[in-house]
Design a protein around this motif. Structure first.
Motif, PDB file in Angstrom:
ATOM      1  N   LEU A   1       0.813  -1.212   0.000  1.00 23.83           N
ATOM      2  CA  LEU A   1       0.000   0.000   0.000  1.00 23.83           C
ATOM      3  C   LEU A   1       0.847   1.262   0.000  1.00 23.83           C
ATOM      4  O   LEU A   1       0.586   2.203  -0.757  1.00 23.83           O
ATOM      5  CB  LEU A   1      -0.939   0.000   1.209  1.00 23.83           C
ATOM      6  CG  LEU A   1      -2.005  -1.117   1.245  1.00 23.83           C
ATOM      7  CD1 LEU A   1      -2.770  -1.068   2.560  1.00 23.83           C
ATOM      8  CD2 LEU A   1      -2.963  -0.960   0.079  1.00 23.83           C
ATOM      9  N   ALA A   2       1.855   1.312   0.838  1.00 18.35           N
ATOM     10  CA  ALA A   2       2.683   2.518   0.941  1.00 18.35           C
ATOM     11  C   ALA A   2       3.383   2.816  -0.388  1.00 18.35           C
ATOM     12  O   ALA A   2       3.581   3.976  -0.757  1.00 18.35           O
ATOM     13  CB  ALA A   2       3.713   2.351   2.059  1.00 18.35           C
ATOM     14  N   GLU A   3       3.747   1.770  -1.116  1.00 20.62           N
ATOM     15  CA  GLU A   3       4.421   1.957  -2.406  1.00 20.62           C
ATOM     16  C   GLU A   3       3.454   2.487  -3.459  1.00 20.62           C
ATOM     17  O   GLU A   3       3.816   3.331  -4.294  1.00 20.62           O
ATOM     18  CB  GLU A   3       4.986   0.612  -2.872  1.00 20.62           C
ATOM     19  CG  GLU A   3       5.693   0.670  -4.217  1.00 20.62           C
ATOM     20  CD  GLU A   3       6.115  -0.707  -4.690  1.00 20.62           C
ATOM     21  OE1 GLU A   3       6.102  -0.936  -5.920  1.00 20.62           O
ATOM     22  OE2 GLU A   3       6.443  -1.563  -3.839  1.00 20.62           O
ATOM     23  N   GLY A   4       2.222   1.998  -3.424  1.00 23.77           N
ATOM     24  CA  GLY A   4       1.271   2.380  -4.474  1.00 23.77           C
ATOM     25  C   GLY A   4       0.577   3.708  -4.255  1.00 23.77           C
ATOM     26  O   GLY A   4       0.159   4.358  -5.224  1.00 23.77           O
ATOM     27  N   LEU A   5       0.440   4.138  -2.984  1.00 23.37           N
ATOM     28  CA  LEU A   5      -0.343   5.336  -2.697  1.00 23.37           C
ATOM     29  C   LEU A   5       0.142   6.594  -3.433  1.00 23.37           C
ATOM     30  O   LEU A   5      -0.670   7.348  -3.977  1.00 23.37           O
ATOM     31  CB  LEU A   5      -0.381   5.585  -1.191  1.00 23.37           C
ATOM     32  CG  LEU A   5      -1.492   4.841  -0.438  1.00 23.37           C
ATOM     33  CD1 LEU A   5      -1.292   4.958   1.070  1.00 23.37           C
ATOM     34  CD2 LEU A   5      -2.860   5.427  -0.819  1.00 23.37           C
ATOM     35  N   PRO A   6       1.448   6.903  -3.477  1.00 24.62           N
ATOM     36  CA  PRO A   6       1.873   8.140  -4.163  1.00 24.62           C
ATOM     37  C   PRO A   6       1.477   8.167  -5.633  1.00 24.62           C
ATOM     38  O   PRO A   6       1.107   9.216  -6.153  1.00 24.62           O
ATOM     39  CB  PRO A   6       3.399   8.117  -3.995  1.00 24.62           C
ATOM     40  CG  PRO A   6       3.654   7.242  -2.817  1.00 24.62           C
ATOM     41  CD  PRO A   6       2.586   6.206  -2.858  1.00 24.62           C
ATOM     42  N   PHE A   7       1.538   7.002  -6.298  1.00 27.21           N
ATOM     43  CA  PHE A   7       1.170   6.972  -7.722  1.00 27.21           C
ATOM     44  C   PHE A   7      -0.336   7.201  -7.896  1.00 27.21           C
ATOM     45  O   PHE A   7      -0.760   7.937  -8.791  1.00 27.21           O
ATOM     46  CB  PHE A   7       1.568   5.626  -8.340  1.00 27.21           C
ATOM     47  CG  PHE A   7       3.058   5.395  -8.358  1.00 27.21           C
ATOM     48  CD1 PHE A   7       3.871   6.087  -9.246  1.00 27.21           C
ATOM     49  CD2 PHE A   7       3.644   4.497  -7.473  1.00 27.21           C
ATOM     50  CE1 PHE A   7       5.237   5.873  -9.262  1.00 27.21           C
ATOM     51  CE2 PHE A   7       5.009   4.281  -7.473  1.00 27.21           C
ATOM     52  CZ  PHE A   7       5.812   4.963  -8.370  1.00 27.21           C
ATOM     53  N   LEU A   8      -1.123   6.572  -7.020  1.00 25.62           N
ATOM     54  CA  LEU A   8      -2.570   6.751  -7.120  1.00 25.62           C
ATOM     55  C   LEU A   8      -2.974   8.187  -6.800  1.00 25.62           C
ATOM     56  O   LEU A   8      -3.871   8.753  -7.453  1.00 25.62           O
ATOM     57  CB  LEU A   8      -3.275   5.785  -6.164  1.00 25.62           C
ATOM     58  CG  LEU A   8      -3.122   4.299  -6.521  1.00 25.62           C
ATOM     59  CD1 LEU A   8      -3.605   3.420  -5.376  1.00 25.62           C
ATOM     60  CD2 LEU A   8      -3.913   3.972  -7.798  1.00 25.62           C
ATOM     61  N   LYS A   9      -2.310   8.778  -5.817  1.00 26.21           N
ATOM     62  CA  LYS A   9      -2.620  10.161  -5.471  1.00 26.21           C
ATOM     63  C   LYS A   9      -2.266  11.090  -6.632  1.00 26.21           C
ATOM     64  O   LYS A   9      -3.004  12.021  -6.956  1.00 26.21           O
ATOM     65  CB  LYS A   9      -1.847  10.565  -4.213  1.00 26.21           C
ATOM     66  CG  LYS A   9      -2.262  11.922  -3.665  1.00 26.21           C
ATOM     67  CD  LYS A   9      -1.577  12.201  -2.328  1.00 26.21           C
ATOM     68  CE  LYS A   9      -2.046  13.543  -1.773  1.00 26.21           C
ATOM     69  NZ  LYS A   9      -1.392  13.846  -0.478  1.00 26.21           N
TER      70      LYS A   9
ATOM     71  N   PRO B   1     -10.711   6.701 -11.580  1.00 26.64           N
ATOM     72  CA  PRO B   1     -10.362   5.401 -10.987  1.00 26.64           C
ATOM     73  C   PRO B   1      -9.194   5.497 -10.005  1.00 26.64           C
ATOM     74  O   PRO B   1      -9.172   4.800  -8.985  1.00 26.64           O
ATOM     75  CB  PRO B   1      -9.995   4.551 -12.209  1.00 26.64           C
ATOM     76  CG  PRO B   1     -10.767   5.158 -13.330  1.00 26.64           C
ATOM     77  CD  PRO B   1     -10.747   6.625 -13.068  1.00 26.64           C
ATOM     78  N   SER B   2      -8.220   6.371 -10.309  1.00 25.05           N
ATOM     79  CA  SER B   2      -7.100   6.556  -9.378  1.00 25.05           C
ATOM     80  C   SER B   2      -7.596   7.100  -8.049  1.00 25.05           C
ATOM     81  O   SER B   2      -7.126   6.688  -6.979  1.00 25.05           O
ATOM     82  CB  SER B   2      -6.067   7.518  -9.975  1.00 25.05           C
ATOM     83  OG  SER B   2      -5.456   6.971 -11.106  1.00 25.05           O
ATOM     84  N   CYS B   3      -8.555   8.036  -8.099  1.00 31.04           N
ATOM     85  CA  CYS B   3      -9.096   8.607  -6.861  1.00 31.04           C
ATOM     86  C   CYS B   3      -9.781   7.533  -6.024  1.00 31.04           C
ATOM     87  O   CYS B   3      -9.621   7.478  -4.798  1.00 31.04           O
ATOM     88  CB  CYS B   3     -10.098   9.722  -7.192  1.00 31.04           C
ATOM     89  SG  CYS B   3      -9.400  11.138  -8.046  1.00 31.04           S
ATOM     90  N   VAL B   4     -10.579   6.695  -6.693  1.00 31.66           N
ATOM     91  CA  VAL B   4     -11.323   5.647  -5.978  1.00 31.66           C
ATOM     92  C   VAL B   4     -10.363   4.692  -5.284  1.00 31.66           C
ATOM     93  O   VAL B   4     -10.499   4.378  -4.088  1.00 31.66           O
ATOM     94  CB  VAL B   4     -12.238   4.881  -6.956  1.00 31.66           C
ATOM     95  CG1 VAL B   4     -12.860   3.673  -6.267  1.00 31.66           C
ATOM     96  CG2 VAL B   4     -13.322   5.806  -7.510  1.00 31.66           C
ATOM     97  N   VAL B   5      -9.353   4.199  -6.013  1.00 35.03           N
ATOM     98  CA  VAL B   5      -8.410   3.230  -5.431  1.00 35.03           C
ATOM     99  C   VAL B   5      -7.535   3.905  -4.386  1.00 35.03           C
ATOM    100  O   VAL B   5      -7.184   3.297  -3.366  1.00 35.03           O
ATOM    101  CB  VAL B   5      -7.563   2.579  -6.545  1.00 35.03           C
ATOM    102  CG1 VAL B   5      -6.569   1.586  -5.946  1.00 35.03           C
ATOM    103  CG2 VAL B   5      -8.467   1.862  -7.550  1.00 35.03           C
ATOM    104  N   TRP B   6      -7.176   5.185  -4.611  1.00 32.13           N
ATOM    105  CA  TRP B   6      -6.354   5.919  -3.637  1.00 32.13           C
ATOM    106  C   TRP B   6      -7.050   5.999  -2.284  1.00 32.13           C
ATOM    107  O   TRP B   6      -6.460   5.691  -1.248  1.00 32.13           O
ATOM    108  CB  TRP B   6      -6.052   7.323  -4.172  1.00 32.13           C
ATOM    109  CG  TRP B   6      -5.641   8.297  -3.100  1.00 32.13           C
ATOM    110  CD1 TRP B   6      -4.518   8.244  -2.322  1.00 32.13           C
ATOM    111  CD2 TRP B   6      -6.375   9.444  -2.657  1.00 32.13           C
ATOM    112  NE1 TRP B   6      -4.504   9.294  -1.436  1.00 32.13           N
ATOM    113  CE2 TRP B   6      -5.638  10.055  -1.622  1.00 32.13           C
ATOM    114  CE3 TRP B   6      -7.572  10.026  -3.046  1.00 32.13           C
ATOM    115  CZ2 TRP B   6      -6.065  11.207  -0.975  1.00 32.13           C
ATOM    116  CZ3 TRP B   6      -8.001  11.180  -2.404  1.00 32.13           C
ATOM    117  CH2 TRP B   6      -7.261  11.760  -1.379  1.00 32.13           C
ATOM    118  N   ILE B   7      -8.327   6.419  -2.280  1.00 36.74           N
ATOM    119  CA  ILE B   7      -9.005   6.594  -0.996  1.00 36.74           C
ATOM    120  C   ILE B   7      -9.229   5.246  -0.325  1.00 36.74           C
ATOM    121  O   ILE B   7      -9.113   5.101   0.901  1.00 36.74           O
ATOM    122  CB  ILE B   7     -10.326   7.385  -1.163  1.00 36.74           C
ATOM    123  CG1 ILE B   7     -10.711   8.036   0.161  1.00 36.74           C
ATOM    124  CG2 ILE B   7     -11.450   6.530  -1.693  1.00 36.74           C
ATOM    125  CD1 ILE B   7      -9.800   9.146   0.595  1.00 36.74           C
TER     126      ILE B   7
END
Length: 906
Positions: free
Chosen positions: A518-526, A535-541
């Motif tokens: 999760l910590a690795e993926g969050l910056p990219f999704l944000k 879709p990035s917003c949905v997965v980010w939150i």
């Protein structure tokens, strides 16, 4: 409140002859004295030429002068346009045609269908063939709404069988679209025209003569065609009410000339000319223009046709002749160049216009030199507009440039070679050539063609080269082609450059991995969410909520958890969270609830939030074109790609205000640099790029600098263009400071467009207070966009009373959209009487939707129906297809108001 508002109001009042309204956006409008509600002083050019009693020629000639001027008076042009519009709406078809010539998108004739139908019908009966042709188009639009095609045809058919020649002709006109069809329907049309002619109807003879001449629905009969054309020309009866059509004289003359009877042909044209057809007069004069001994007399006759009959063609031919004579008339050359540039009285010919500007320049018209440079600088994009394709000649130019090694020219041909298998093969060839020459975009386009041909191809060299050359779209596509994990580094690179889909892909892989990261993926999704990727917003939150839980809890977040998380982020000032909150409310059809978070996202600097708010005002929440325009502008300034694309089209087509190709191209050029925008390589954009026009752009910039030097007041157009190319970085380095200073100096010298650009420059540097002064000056100079933007800036600053005054002034200045905006604002506040008054003003200015709104608020059913019919007459399709009851009556407007947000304040 700034000191410029009284100045703005004073100028609007003086320019329109209106008294200032004592109302604000929060009060009822009061009646105003009418003694001073007049046009400017009779001694001015407007009063002398365009008063109600002035002949059409004088007003039309002034209009032509303003339309062809190198630096027109915008306020005077608007006054003259409105005067001609009033005459047109009263049934003056000549005035309608004068206006139509300058605006090809304008509908035929008067605004009200009923008035147009009557005017065209009467002129057609009198023998005006052009009116007959326009009447056909008009009937085709009307029939489905309130005449009923079959009923109308049946009436004509019945009257025709009873011996009514005009009814036979009208039946033929109504059905003339069936002439090309096989079978009895087309035969009926031919027979109708024949019967009409036999019944001594001149227009019927003209159409029947054409069928005889061309062998359509009857055998070729040239002798019969001559007889029919002669009957149409000479007519039946005598005196002013004679049943004849001057157009028949031209057709008769053409056939006589083909039979080598020039003297008889000239006599036929003489009859047509005396009957009032300027085209017949011109046709008689053209052969004599080569006779130097007679040329001055011929020019005098052309001038008479230009003014008295107001023939754009006669005006253009006279200017062309004066320009091309041994003693060149510089003013005539400048007008002829503008006519060629705009297609007024002559086919559009940009290359010819440039040559004519050069002649005018050589004859001492200095502003013509600047216009020539302007066309040199941007010749290709002016040739075929912002969103069009290329002519064969233009395509040939690009092919030659591609062959000579210009990568962008190859890219252009890769996108515009044409349609069909052969064209697609050529497009791939051009893309490969452009790729070899170093165009990353050409490589990506070529790779796209290869994927279409071989969907399973996967990685290909052109895609790899596209990414190597720095095209982030190419990198993103290459990453997908390689798959994961090999493509992840490329997704990271594309995400960093702004490719939102790659951000999502890179983040989602980490978040949904087993075990997840999760910590690795969050910056990219944000990052993807910041770029507007839902879709990035949905997965980010969701990922953020999961990260906050105890280790090992893998259950999906609930709707309440997601809503609370978004609300907390939005309250903390994270604009993209507010935007996503609004989107989720929209998904549940809570349109009113979505408005507030969209507004908060927008004011927090999120361009995508502004874009969504703009679209809401364009139909989802309510119909308020000015609100939609304002938020679209803000969205683009804040970096929303799709808003900029929409805004570029808005400027290119002048949907709300005038056309501004320069700003439209600038937006498109900047927009197409983004990895998220596809399909931007249209002809105009490519031709606008400095690499294709570098020499011309440098030469033009040098001329602007030389002409403008030390005296902005003497050559405002040159100084305006110098500031513009400095702003865009064309022909030299980009210099925003010098550009802004140039716009300001040129504005102070009296150029309203420069004032608008000065305001824009300050607004783009986030200085709304500074921009307001310049927008007010633009407004005072006749730029309505400046008026509207200044008013909305007031609303942003919560100066509602002053903003209301500005909109009131615009409404009093007969800007219908402003009246409608005020009506909607009043209705949202519950001030029904104010809304009715504003809708009435807008309806009187032919704002069709305002008529519909007024009808729905009118208590008396008879009056309401009458106003509702006006909405249809002004071409509101909803009002034409639904009855007032079917639309929902006042309940419909109530629902609109309930679903609409309140007036927005910052």
């Amino acid at each position: 409140m700034r000191s410029a508002i009284p100045f703005l109001l004073a100028v609007l009042i003086l320019s329109t002859g209106c008294q200032p309204s004592t109302s604000t956006s929060t009060g009822s409008p009061k009646a105003t004295p009418q003694e001073d509600s007049v046009v400017p002083a009779p001694g001015g050019p407007f009063g002398e030429n365009c008063s109600k009693d002035a002949p059409l020629g004088a007003c039309a000639e002034l209009f032509r002068e303003l339309e062809l001027s190198l630096e027109p008076d915008l306020r005077l042009r608007q006054q003259v346009r409105l005067a001609l519009q009033e005459r047109c709406d009263a049934g003056g078809l000549d005035e309608c045609r004068v206006l139509k010539a300058t605006n090809p998108y304008r509908g035929f004739g008067p605004s009200e269908w009923a008035v147009a139908h009557k005017a065209y019908g009467e002129r057609c009966d009198f023998g005006d063939l052009r009116a007959c042709e326009e009447w056909i188009v008009l009937m085709g639009r009307i029939d489905g709404y309130f005449f009923g095609s079959r009923e109308l045809e049946g009436e004509y058919s019945k009257a025709c069988r009873s011996g009514d020649a005009a009814a036979c002709r009208n039946y033929g006109l109504k059905q003339h679209g069936f002439l090309s069809e096989f079978g009895s329907r087309g035969d009926e049309v031919g027979q109708a025209f024949k019967t009409s002619c036999e019944g001594k109807d001149a227009v019927g003879c003209l159409y029947w003569g054409r069928l005889q001449r061309d062998g359509r629905r009857t055998a070729v009969d040239l002798a019969g065609a001559l007889t029919s054309f002669e009957a149409a020309c000479v007519g039946f009866g005598s005196g002013p009410g004679a049943n004849r059509t001057a157009t028949g004289c031209g057709e008769w003359a053409d056939l006589l000339r083909a039979q080598e009877s020039p003297e008889k042909a000239d006599a036929a044209l003489q009859i047509g000319c005396e009957a009032g057809d300027p085209n017949d007069c011109i046709a008689r004069l053209l052969p004599t223009l080569g006779d130097e001994a007679r040329v001055d007399d011929v020019l005098a006759e052309l001038d008479g046709l230009c003014t008295a009959k107001f023939s754009w063609e006669a005006c253009a031919i006279a200017d062309q002749t004066r320009c091309e004579r041994a003693v060149v008339d510089g003013g005539a050359c400048a007008r002829w160049a503008r006519a060629q540039e705009r297609g007024l009285g002559t086919p559009r010919a940009r290359q010819g216009a440039r040559a004519s500007f050069d002649r005018a320049c050589a004859a001492g018209v200095e502003d013509a030199c600047v216009h020539s440079a302007r066309m040199s600088e941007r010749l290709l994009d002016l040739e075929f507009g912002l969103f069009g394709g290329a002519t064969p000649e233009q395509a040939a130019l690009y092919v030659a440039r591609c062959d000579a090694g210009e990568a962008l020219a190859c890219l252009f041909m890769a996108n515009w070679a044409g349609y069909g298998a052969e064209a697609e093969a050529q497009e791939l060839t051009y893309a490969q050539r452009g790729c070899e020459l170093g165009s990353a975009e050409a490589c990506e386009v070529g790779a796209s063609y290869l994927r279409q041909q071989e969907p399973t191809l996967g990685v290909n060299p052109m895609l790899e080269k596209s990414c190597e050359l720095g095209d982030l779209r190419g990198c993103s596509q290459l990453a997908y082609a390689k798959g994961n994990p090999a493509g992840l580094p490329l997704h990271e690179r594309a995400c960093e450059g702004g490719a939102a889909a790659s951000c999502y892909e890179r983040g989602a892989v980490a978040v949904y991995a087993a075990p997840n990261h999760l910590a690795e993926g969050l910056p990219f999704l944000k990052r993807g969410c910041e770029l507007g990727h839902e879709p990035s917003c949905v997965v980010w939150i969701d990922a953020e909520i999961r990260q906050s839980r105890a280790a090992g809890d893998l259950t999906l977040p609930t709707e309440d958890e997601r809503r609370n998380a978004l609300d907390a982020h939005c309250e903390s000032g994270l604009a993209m969270a507010c935007r996503q909150m609004g989107i989720e409310r929209q998904h549940k059809a809570d349109f009113k609830g979505a408005a507030a978070p969209f507004e908060k996202a927008c004011t927090g600097g999120d361009g995508n939030g502004c874009e969504l708010l703009s679209r809401a005002f364009d139909g989802t929440l309510s119909q308020d074109g000015l609100q939609s325009y304002w938020w679209m502008r803000r969205a683009c300034h804040l970096g929303s790609l799709w808003a900029c694309k929409d805004f570029a089209e808005e400027l290119a087509y002048g949907r709300t205000f005038g056309v501004d190709i320069d700003r439209a191209l600038e937006l498109q050029q900047a927009n197409c640099q983004s990895p998220e925008m596809y399909g931007c390589t249209d002809a105009a954009l490519l031709s606008d790029r400095a690499e294709l026009l570098s020499d011309d752009a440098k030469a033009a910039r040098t001329l602007y600098e030389k002409t403008c030097a030390n005296d902005p007041g003497k050559h405002p157009y040159a100084c305006f263009n110098l500031a513009r190319v400095q702003r865009e970085g064309r022909g030299g380095p980009r210099d925003e400071v010098a550009s802004r200073a140039g716009f300001e100096a040129t504005c102070k010298a009296g150029s309203a467009p420069a004032c608008l650009y000065a305001g824009l420059a300050h607004e783009e540097s986030n200085s709304l207070e500074a921009s307001e002064e310049w927008y007010d000056l633009a407004c005072a100079g006749g730029e309505q966009e400046g008026c509207v933007v200044a008013a909305f800036i007031d609303e942003d600053a919560e100066r509602a009373v002053e903003a209301g005054k500005a909109f009131d002034a615009l409404c009093e200045a007969r800007f219908g959209a402003a009246c409608r905006h005020l009506g909607l604002e009043a209705y949202r506040r519950g001030e029904k009487e104010v809304a009715i008054e504003r809708f009435r003003l807008a309806c009187d200015l032919h704002e069709a939707a305002s008529c519909a709104g007024l009808a729905l608020l009118t208590a008396d059913p008879e009056q309401a129906d009458a106003v509702y019919n006006r909405a249809c007459a002004y071409r509101d399709m909803l009002a034409c297809t639904l009855t007032r009851e079917e639309l929902g009556g006042a309940d419909w407007l109530e629902r609109v108001a309930k679903e609409s947000p309140p007036p927005i304040k910052k």
